[in-house]
Design a protein around this motif. Structure first.
Motif, PDB file in Angstrom:
ATOM      1  N   ARG A  30      -1.298  71.704  16.254  1.00  0.00           N
ATOM      2  CA  ARG A  30      -1.035  70.562  15.364  1.00  0.00           C
ATOM      3  C   ARG A  30      -2.334  69.781  15.181  1.00  0.00           C
ATOM      4  O   ARG A  30      -2.932  69.319  16.146  1.00  0.00           O
ATOM      5  CB  ARG A  30       0.056  69.664  15.956  1.00  0.00           C
ATOM      6  CG  ARG A  30       0.382  68.454  15.074  1.00  0.00           C
ATOM      7  CD  ARG A  30       1.639  67.768  15.564  1.00  0.00           C
ATOM      8  NE  ARG A  30       1.474  67.184  16.889  1.00  0.00           N
ATOM      9  CZ  ARG A  30       1.180  65.904  17.117  1.00  0.00           C
ATOM     10  NH1 ARG A  30       0.996  65.068  16.102  1.00  0.00           N
ATOM     11  NH2 ARG A  30       1.086  65.448  18.352  1.00  0.00           N
ATOM     12  N   VAL A  31      -2.749  69.650  13.924  1.00  0.00           N
ATOM     13  CA  VAL A  31      -4.022  69.012  13.608  1.00  0.00           C
ATOM     14  C   VAL A  31      -3.769  67.855  12.648  1.00  0.00           C
ATOM     15  O   VAL A  31      -3.038  68.003  11.661  1.00  0.00           O
ATOM     16  CB  VAL A  31      -5.002  70.021  12.960  1.00  0.00           C
ATOM     17  CG1 VAL A  31      -6.359  69.361  12.722  1.00  0.00           C
ATOM     18  CG2 VAL A  31      -5.159  71.250  13.832  1.00  0.00           C
ATOM     19  N   SER A  32      -4.367  66.719  12.930  1.00  0.00           N
ATOM     20  CA  SER A  32      -4.213  65.574  12.039  1.00  0.00           C
ATOM     21  C   SER A  32      -4.981  65.811  10.741  1.00  0.00           C
ATOM     22  O   SER A  32      -5.913  66.622  10.683  1.00  0.00           O
ATOM     23  CB  SER A  32      -4.727  64.302  12.719  1.00  0.00           C
ATOM     24  OG  SER A  32      -6.137  64.358  12.870  1.00  0.00           O
ATOM     25  N   LYS A  33      -4.585  65.099   9.712  1.00  0.00           N
ATOM     26  CA  LYS A  33      -5.265  65.217   8.423  1.00  0.00           C
ATOM     27  C   LYS A  33      -6.734  64.860   8.554  1.00  0.00           C
ATOM     28  O   LYS A  33      -7.611  65.468   7.922  1.00  0.00           O
ATOM     29  CB  LYS A  33      -4.583  64.297   7.403  1.00  0.00           C
ATOM     30  CG  LYS A  33      -5.126  64.412   5.993  1.00  0.00           C
ATOM     31  CD  LYS A  33      -4.348  63.527   5.043  1.00  0.00           C
ATOM     32  CE  LYS A  33      -4.880  63.649   3.620  1.00  0.00           C
ATOM     33  NZ  LYS A  33      -4.119  62.799   2.669  1.00  0.00           N
ATOM     34  N   VAL A  57       3.809  67.708   9.245  1.00  0.00           N
ATOM     35  CA  VAL A  57       4.573  67.609  10.492  1.00  0.00           C
ATOM     36  C   VAL A  57       5.320  66.286  10.563  1.00  0.00           C
ATOM     37  O   VAL A  57       6.472  66.225  11.020  1.00  0.00           O
ATOM     38  CB  VAL A  57       3.646  67.784  11.715  1.00  0.00           C
ATOM     39  CG1 VAL A  57       4.422  67.546  13.009  1.00  0.00           C
ATOM     40  CG2 VAL A  57       3.034  69.174  11.725  1.00  0.00           C
ATOM     41  N   GLU A  58       4.685  65.216  10.117  1.00  0.00           N
ATOM     42  CA  GLU A  58       5.322  63.900  10.177  1.00  0.00           C
ATOM     43  C   GLU A  58       6.630  63.878   9.381  1.00  0.00           C
ATOM     44  O   GLU A  58       7.635  63.327   9.832  1.00  0.00           O
ATOM     45  CB  GLU A  58       4.379  62.829   9.629  1.00  0.00           C
ATOM     46  CG  GLU A  58       4.948  61.414   9.723  1.00  0.00           C
ATOM     47  CD  GLU A  58       3.989  60.359   9.220  1.00  0.00           C
ATOM     48  OE1 GLU A  58       4.320  59.163   9.326  1.00  0.00           O
ATOM     49  OE2 GLU A  58       2.912  60.725   8.729  1.00  0.00           O
ATOM     50  N   GLU A  59       6.609  64.506   8.228  1.00  0.00           N
ATOM     51  CA  GLU A  59       7.820  64.561   7.409  1.00  0.00           C
ATOM     52  C   GLU A  59       8.920  65.334   8.115  1.00  0.00           C
ATOM     53  O   GLU A  59      10.090  64.941   8.107  1.00  0.00           O
ATOM     54  CB  GLU A  59       7.485  65.215   6.064  1.00  0.00           C
ATOM     55  CG  GLU A  59       8.647  65.279   5.089  1.00  0.00           C
ATOM     56  CD  GLU A  59       8.233  65.900   3.775  1.00  0.00           C
ATOM     57  OE1 GLU A  59       8.455  67.117   3.593  1.00  0.00           O
ATOM     58  OE2 GLU A  59       7.675  65.165   2.932  1.00  0.00           O
ATOM     59  N   MET A  60       8.553  66.436   8.755  1.00  0.00           N
ATOM     60  CA  MET A  60       9.534  67.231   9.489  1.00  0.00           C
ATOM     61  C   MET A  60      10.074  66.464  10.693  1.00  0.00           C
ATOM     62  O   MET A  60      11.264  66.528  11.014  1.00  0.00           O
ATOM     63  CB  MET A  60       8.904  68.550   9.937  1.00  0.00           C
ATOM     64  CG  MET A  60       9.857  69.458  10.685  1.00  0.00           C
ATOM     65  SD  MET A  60       9.136  71.099  10.971  1.00  0.00           S
ATOM     66  CE  MET A  60       9.172  71.763   9.306  1.00  0.00           C
ATOM     67  N   VAL A  61       9.192  65.719  11.364  1.00  0.00           N
ATOM     68  CA  VAL A  61       9.609  64.908  12.498  1.00  0.00           C
ATOM     69  C   VAL A  61      10.625  63.861  12.068  1.00  0.00           C
ATOM     70  O   VAL A  61      11.645  63.631  12.739  1.00  0.00           O
ATOM     71  CB  VAL A  61       8.383  64.240  13.157  1.00  0.00           C
ATOM     72  CG1 VAL A  61       8.816  63.103  14.066  1.00  0.00           C
ATOM     73  CG2 VAL A  61       7.586  65.263  13.950  1.00  0.00           C
ATOM     74  N   SER A 216       6.839  57.743  20.283  1.00  0.00           N
ATOM     75  CA  SER A 216       6.112  58.916  19.813  1.00  0.00           C
ATOM     76  C   SER A 216       7.008  60.147  19.892  1.00  0.00           C
ATOM     77  O   SER A 216       7.275  60.669  20.979  1.00  0.00           O
ATOM     78  CB  SER A 216       4.847  59.137  20.660  1.00  0.00           C
ATOM     79  OG  SER A 216       4.197  60.335  20.290  1.00  0.00           O
ATOM     80  N   ARG A 217       7.458  60.617  18.733  1.00  0.00           N
ATOM     81  CA  ARG A 217       8.396  61.749  18.688  1.00  0.00           C
ATOM     82  C   ARG A 217       7.824  63.010  19.333  1.00  0.00           C
ATOM     83  O   ARG A 217       8.576  63.824  19.866  1.00  0.00           O
ATOM     84  CB  ARG A 217       8.772  62.029  17.222  1.00  0.00           C
ATOM     85  CG  ARG A 217       9.634  63.265  17.002  1.00  0.00           C
ATOM     86  CD  ARG A 217      10.983  63.137  17.680  1.00  0.00           C
ATOM     87  NE  ARG A 217      11.777  64.352  17.549  1.00  0.00           N
ATOM     88  CZ  ARG A 217      11.722  65.376  18.398  1.00  0.00           C
ATOM     89  NH1 ARG A 217      10.907  65.339  19.450  1.00  0.00           N
ATOM     90  NH2 ARG A 217      12.480  66.434  18.209  1.00  0.00           N
TER      91      ARG A 217
END
Length: 340
Positions: A30-33, A57-61, A216-217
Motif C-alpha cells: 500500500r503506497v500513498s499518493k 484504498v481509502e475509498e474501499m476502506v 485508523s482503519r
C-alpha cells in the motif's frame, strides 16, 4: 535475492501487505499518493514489474464501514453477515451463554481496569459450554475464550490477532454458533462437540481492533506503548511469541508493522494467550485465523526444515483446502509459513 530483500527493507516505511517469498512470487504494497511516483521509480530501477490493483484504498476502506452493524440490541437481532464493535461481541457472548442457561453458570468475577462488569462462565454438571477468563489487556478490555464441547481432545482457535482483519472475529462468532446449533440438532455433526472441546477467542487484539473504528482503519498491531525514541505504538502480536522471537520475517523497528516487541510476550494479549494454552491438557490443534490471501499455512516458515508433525500437518491442510473448495468453491493455497 536482492529484490526479495528490497521488500523487507520497505516494510519499515510502507505498508507491505504481502512480502514475496521466492523469486517468482509477488508482493502487495500500500503506497500513498504522495509516495507513488518515487516508489514506481524505485521499482523500475530494480527492474521489478508492477501494476495497480486497488486504485483508491481509502475509498474501499470507507466502504467497509457500510458493513458495520448498528449497536447491539438483542441476540436474536444480531446480524451474522456484518461487522461489529468489540463490546457488541462481548454482549453477544453473554447472551449466547444465557440462552443456553441449562448448560452454563454465570459468575461475576469483578471489573476490568475500565470498571466494566466482566461475566465469565464456569462448569455445571454435564456442561458443554464454558467461558474462561484469561486476563485483561493493555487498555483494560477483557480477553475471553469460549470453551465449547465435552470431548477429551482440545482445539484452540484465535481470531482478531491483527486489528484490521475485521472478518476474523465475526468468523469466530459464526463458527461457535454453528458448533452449538448443530449439537442441539443432534445430527452427525454433533460429534464435533461430543469428541472435541473447542477454545475459541473471538478477538485477541481488542485495543487495536477498536482503534480501527475510531482512528485508523488499517491499524494492525496492539496499542501498547514501547518507550522507544520513535514513540511508535504497538507490537505485531504474531511476532511477539517466544517461538523464534526476533527471527527472519520480524522487525526490530518499533514503527514497523512486523515489530516483534521489546521482549517475547511483552504484550498482555500474547502472554495471556500463552498461559491459556499451557493450562489446557491434550491440545490437539491450534488455529490462528487471519484474513488475507486465502492461504492455509503451517510451520515452519523461519527456517529450512520440516516440523516433526509435517506429514500430518500437510495431510490435514490438504484435506481442509479440498473440503473448502468442494463446499464454498474457494481455493486455498497450502504454504509452509509462519509469517502472517
Amino acid at each position: 535475492q536482492e529484490k526479495l530483500e528490497l521488500f523487507k527493507s520497505l516494510a519499515g516505511y510502507l505498508d507491505v501487505w504481502k512480502e514475496p517469498r521466492n523469486f517468482e512470487d509477488f508482493a502487495d504494497v500500500r503506497v500513498s499518493k504522495k509516495e507513488l511516483d518515487r516508489f514506481e521509480v524505485l521499482l523500475k530501477s530494480r527492474k521489478i514489474q508492477s501494476e495497480i490493483f486497488i486504485d483508491n484504498v481509502e475509498e474501499m476502506v470507507e466502504q467497509t464501514f457500510q458493513d458495520v452493524a448498528a449497536g447491539f440490541n438483542d441476540f436474536y437481532d444480531f446480524n451474522y453477515e456484518q461487522y461489529h464493535r468489540f463490546e457488541d461481541y462481548q454482549e453477544w457472548q453473554a447472551q449466547f451463554a444465557e440462552i443456553n442457561s441449562d448448560l452454563i453458570e454465570i459468575e461475576n468475577l469483578g471489573t476490568s481496569f475500565e470498571v466494566k462488569n466482566l461475566n465469565f462462565f464456569f462448569q455445571k454438571n454435564n456442561f458443554f459450554f464454558d467461558f474462561v477468563k484469561i486476563q485483561l489487556n493493555f487498555e483494560g478490555r477483557a480477553l475471553n475464550a469460549m470453551k465449547i464441547g465435552k470431548g477429551s481432545q482440545h482445539i484452540v482457535m484465535h481470531g482478531g490477532t491483527h486489528a484490521r482483519e475485521w472478518i476474523s472475529p465475526i468468523t469466530m462468532v459464526n463458527f461457535a454458533k454453528q458448533l452449538v446449533d448443530e449439537f442441539r440438532a443432534g445430527g452427525r455433526n454433533a460429534k464435533y462437540l461430543n469428541d472435541i472441546t473447542w477454545h475459541i477467542v473471538l478477538n485477541m487484539n481488542p485495543d487495536g481492533y477498536e482503534y480501527t473504528f475510531t482512528d485508523s482503519r488499517m491499524w494492525r498491531k496492539t496499542r501498547s506503548t514501547n518507550n522507544t525514541p520513535s514513540n511508535c505504538i504497538g507490537v505485531d502480536p504474531n511476532r511477539n511469541w517466544d517461538s523464534c522471537w526476533q527471527c527472519p520475517g520480524a522487525s526490530s523497528n518499533p514503527c514497523n508493522e512486523a515489530y516483534y516487541g521489546p521482549g517475547a510476550f511483552s504484550e498482555p494479549e500474547t502472554k495471556a494467550a500463552s498461559d491459556h494454552l499451557k493450562s489446557i491438557s491434550n491440545v490437539r490443534g491450534y488455529v490462528d485465523v487471519h484474513a488475507y490471501g486465502q492461504y492455509w499455512m503451517y510451520p515452519y516458515g523461519y527456517k529450512i526444515a520440516h516440523s516433526q508433525s509435517n506429514l500430518k500437518l500437510n495431510t490435514i491442510s490438504m484435506d481442509a483446502a479440498i473440503a473448502i473448495a468442494l463446499v464454498h468453491r474457494k481455493q486455498f493455497k497450502l504454504k509452509i509459513e509462519k509469517y502472517l
